[in-house]
Design an enzyme around this catalytic site. Structure first.
Site, mmCIF file in Angstrom:
data_model
loop_
_atom_site.group_PDB
_atom_site.id
_atom_site.type_symbol
_atom_site.label_atom_id
_atom_site.label_comp_id
_atom_site.label_asym_id
_atom_site.label_seq_id
_atom_site.Cartn_x
_atom_site.Cartn_y
_atom_site.Cartn_z
ATOM 1 N N HIS A 38 87.428 68.356 -9.852
ATOM 2 C CA HIS A 38 86.069 68.555 -10.377
ATOM 3 C C HIS A 38 86.030 68.649 -11.890
ATOM 4 O O HIS A 38 85.189 68.033 -12.535
ATOM 5 C CB HIS A 38 85.475 69.830 -9.762
ATOM 6 C CG HIS A 38 84.120 70.166 -10.286
ATOM 7 N ND1 HIS A 38 83.913 70.879 -11.464
ATOM 8 C CD2 HIS A 38 82.889 69.877 -9.811
ATOM 9 C CE1 HIS A 38 82.618 71.008 -11.672
ATOM 10 N NE2 HIS A 38 81.966 70.412 -10.687
ATOM 11 N N GLU A 71 81.936 66.110 0.844
ATOM 12 C CA GLU A 71 81.759 65.606 -0.515
ATOM 13 C C GLU A 71 82.985 66.018 -1.309
ATOM 14 O O GLU A 71 83.519 67.117 -1.116
ATOM 15 C CB GLU A 71 80.511 66.252 -1.154
ATOM 16 C CG GLU A 71 80.214 65.796 -2.573
ATOM 17 C CD GLU A 71 80.673 66.726 -3.688
ATOM 18 O OE1 GLU A 71 80.395 66.439 -4.848
ATOM 19 O OE2 GLU A 71 81.354 67.740 -3.407
ATOM 20 N N GLU A 97 81.772 61.823 -5.109
ATOM 21 C CA GLU A 97 81.050 61.978 -6.381
ATOM 22 C C GLU A 97 81.927 61.447 -7.506
ATOM 23 O O GLU A 97 83.033 61.944 -7.733
ATOM 24 C CB GLU A 97 80.682 63.448 -6.637
ATOM 25 C CG GLU A 97 79.814 63.511 -7.899
ATOM 26 C CD GLU A 97 79.578 64.916 -8.432
ATOM 27 O OE1 GLU A 97 79.633 65.888 -7.673
ATOM 28 O OE2 GLU A 97 79.354 64.998 -9.653
ATOM 29 N N HIS A 140 80.990 70.858 0.646
ATOM 30 C CA HIS A 140 80.992 70.641 -0.798
ATOM 31 C C HIS A 140 82.391 70.841 -1.375
ATOM 32 O O HIS A 140 83.011 71.870 -1.135
ATOM 33 C CB HIS A 140 80.014 71.651 -1.426
ATOM 34 C CG HIS A 140 79.925 71.589 -2.905
ATOM 35 N ND1 HIS A 140 80.189 72.664 -3.718
ATOM 36 C CD2 HIS A 140 79.583 70.572 -3.731
ATOM 37 C CE1 HIS A 140 79.994 72.323 -4.978
ATOM 38 N NE2 HIS A 140 79.639 71.055 -5.020
ATOM 39 N N ASP A 194 84.990 65.216 -5.472
ATOM 40 C CA ASP A 194 84.834 64.648 -6.808
ATOM 41 C C ASP A 194 86.038 63.770 -7.139
ATOM 42 O O ASP A 194 87.172 64.147 -6.855
ATOM 43 C CB ASP A 194 84.747 65.781 -7.841
ATOM 44 C CG ASP A 194 83.679 66.798 -7.484
ATOM 45 O OD1 ASP A 194 82.502 66.423 -7.492
ATOM 46 O OD2 ASP A 194 84.029 67.959 -7.170
HETATM 47 O O1 G3P Z 1 77.575 66.232 -5.349
HETATM 48 C C1 G3P Z 1 76.920 67.460 -5.321
HETATM 49 C C2 G3P Z 1 77.597 68.475 -6.203
HETATM 50 O O2 G3P Z 1 78.974 68.410 -5.970
HETATM 51 C C3 G3P Z 1 77.317 68.279 -7.666
HETATM 52 O O3 G3P Z 1 77.826 69.303 -8.460
HETATM 53 O O4 G3P Z 1 79.397 70.186 -10.087
HETATM 54 O O5 G3P Z 1 79.734 70.685 -7.691
HETATM 55 O O6 G3P Z 1 80.189 68.408 -8.555
HETATM 56 P P1 G3P Z 1 79.365 69.649 -8.708
HETATM 57 MG MG MG Z 2 80.676 67.296 -6.703
#
Ligand code: G3P
Ligand code: MG
Length: 256
Positions: free
Chosen positions: A62, A47, A122, A20, A49
């Protein structure tokens, strides 16, 4: 719609553990250092952002603003590439990461391809930039992963996903909610999304049963406890996003 074959569209290669924000506990989140560490620890999927700068370039970050994770200040969508290129995205995590750059999507894609990582991008639009961010990230992703397995693009923003679909009809998409709404299947169908992403604490067994019957993988964030990951897998969750790739990744290797 014909989707490209990727690690995300073939059940035999669908990842179980996804780092993450590139695995943001051991390395600064959303950085190339995180990608390298994930690969070193044998985590096959990541993953991160992606948000647009004032120049319309996708960068890995993020928050809407720069303060929490970088040495800069102000809004990402109000910052120019020349300024973002100079930022330190490592020191706030730990001084040993001082000088770690804020990566562009292009730099992250190149490294992921080199390391053989399966990727979930994301789409993180700043408010008001939903469609532009979806369309731009999808267009860049098609180009950056040309000739390789395409990433899975996900978002909390339906407008961003619709724009991504318009720009890249073959792109695998995932729909993010904190808690899936009752009509989640219909809404996935409307944009041709292949996966349901949600908060680990918000997934009910009714949704998991419906997803299993429809062969829709469910991915849950953010799971940093190996026993929670095992409980979710036992209930039918396909993959978990974790910051603790050392703990959850190691504990769940036998599950793959
Ligand atoms: O994509 C899963 C997760 O990353 C969503 O929440 O706020 O960590 O981007 P966040
Ligand atoms: Mg995310």
């Amino acid at each position: 719609m014909i989707l490209a074959r990727t690690g995300w569209t073939d059940p035999r290669t669908f990842p179980r553990i996804v780092a993450h924000r590139c695995g943001g506990a051991l390395a600064p989140e959303n950085t190339l250092a995180g990608l390298r560490l994930a690969a070193q620890l044998g985590i096959g999927a990541v993953e991160f952002d992606a948000m647009l700068s004032a120049d319309g370039t996708p960068w890995l970050i993020h928050d809407d603003t720069l303060e929490r994770t970088t040495g800069g200040a102000g809004r990402v969508c109000g910052s120019h590439d020349a300024d973002l290129r100079r930022l330190d995205a490592g020191s706030r995590h730990h001084p040993s990461f001082s000088g770690e750059p804020l990566p562009t999507l292009a730099a992250a894609a190149a490294l992921c391809r080199q390391l053989g990582l399966t990727v979930n991008v994301e789409i993180k639009p700043a408010p008001g930039f939903e469609a532009l961010t979806g369309e731009t990230v999808a267009r860049h992703a098609l180009e950056l992963w040309r000739g390789a397995a395409l990433p899975l693009l996900s978002s909390f923003s339906e407008a961003a996903l619709r724009a991504a679909r318009g720009a890249a009809p073959q792109m695998p998409l995932g729909r993010l909610w904190e808690r899936p709404p009752a009509d989640w299947r219909q809404r996935l169908g409307e944009i041709g999304a292949i996966a349901l992403h949600c908060a680990a604490g918000q997934i009910g067994d009714d949704v998991l049963a419906e997803a299993r019957a429809a062969k829709v993988p469910v991915l849950c964030y953010t799971v940093n406890d190996p026993s929670e990951a095992d409980r979710l897998f036992a209930r039918g969750v396909s993959a978990v996003f974790t910051d603790r790739i050392d703990r959850v990744g190691a504990a769940s290797v036998d599950f793959a």
